[in-house]
Write a protein that holds these residues in place. Sequence first.
Motif, mmCIF file in Angstrom:
data_model
loop_
_atom_site.group_PDB
_atom_site.id
_atom_site.type_symbol
_atom_site.label_atom_id
_atom_site.label_comp_id
_atom_site.label_asym_id
_atom_site.label_seq_id
_atom_site.Cartn_x
_atom_site.Cartn_y
_atom_site.Cartn_z
ATOM 1 N N VAL A 137 34.793 33.394 33.796
ATOM 2 C CA VAL A 137 35.616 34.530 34.215
ATOM 3 C C VAL A 137 37.039 34.308 33.695
ATOM 4 N N VAL A 138 37.625 35.353 33.135
ATOM 5 C CA VAL A 138 39.008 35.293 32.675
ATOM 6 C C VAL A 138 39.835 36.289 33.473
ATOM 7 N N ASP A 139 40.968 35.822 33.963
ATOM 8 C CA ASP A 139 41.932 36.707 34.630
ATOM 9 C C ASP A 139 43.105 36.872 33.677
ATOM 10 N N PHE A 140 43.112 38.001 32.954
ATOM 11 C CA PHE A 140 44.159 38.213 31.967
ATOM 12 C C PHE A 140 45.325 38.934 32.616
ATOM 13 N N CYS A 141 46.535 38.464 32.330
ATOM 14 C CA CYS A 141 47.737 38.842 33.087
ATOM 15 C C CYS A 141 47.563 38.354 34.522
#
Length: 230
Positions: free
Chosen positions: A49-53
């Motif tokens: 999972v990527v949390d961008f910003c």
Amino acid sequence: MIVKDIFNGSFASYYEKVINRLSSPLYVNRWRRSLVRGALALKPEPEVVVDFCSGAGNVGEFLLQEVPECKLINCDISLKLLKMAKERMGSRAYNVCSDNRFFPLKGNSIDILFSSFCVRNSPQIELTVREAKRCLKKGGIWAVLDFFRVKERNFCTSANEAIFKSFMELNKFVSKENRKAIDYLFESIEKFMTVNEFKELLFEEGFEVAEVKNFMGGIASTVIGIKREV
């Protein structure tokens, strides 16, 4: 780029320690939880999972409460906010400094991508959308939370907008050195897309919109898209 300057300056700490700390218990955490649960309802056991910003890791913290075993990567343009995320999460997440137009991620490698108050700040929105599509696996989930431009206002919208603006104007009075950053927030919303315009862009770029939820009369919304299998 103005966003890079704003979130690497004094506003980064003020936003997280004052604005976010005051607003989150009242309403923003409810939006974040809704975003996380909406994404997990579509993909319950994500591996990456990527949390961008990601900022200081506010969404990621809710994610790890639900799926602590997943691999979480926080990406943000602000080194100051990433440092706060590292202090909050320790070894539970990786932290990467990056622009939201150029994701430092392999193609077809992500199960869920979160973007909170992110797309609106991109100087090239279409490029950000394409990068999200590139990085997601087929059938991957892109969960977006943002302040969208409101085209049609009703009483609920106008009342909540007045409360929101009053809160931010108070912050301008309290923290005079951050007035420019707070003014940018209002300007960015007025220049951004409506929810329907964003949904159309997602469809054009290869996403199916699975869920839309509006908050505060539509001032803030979550939009969850699925990368099409083709």
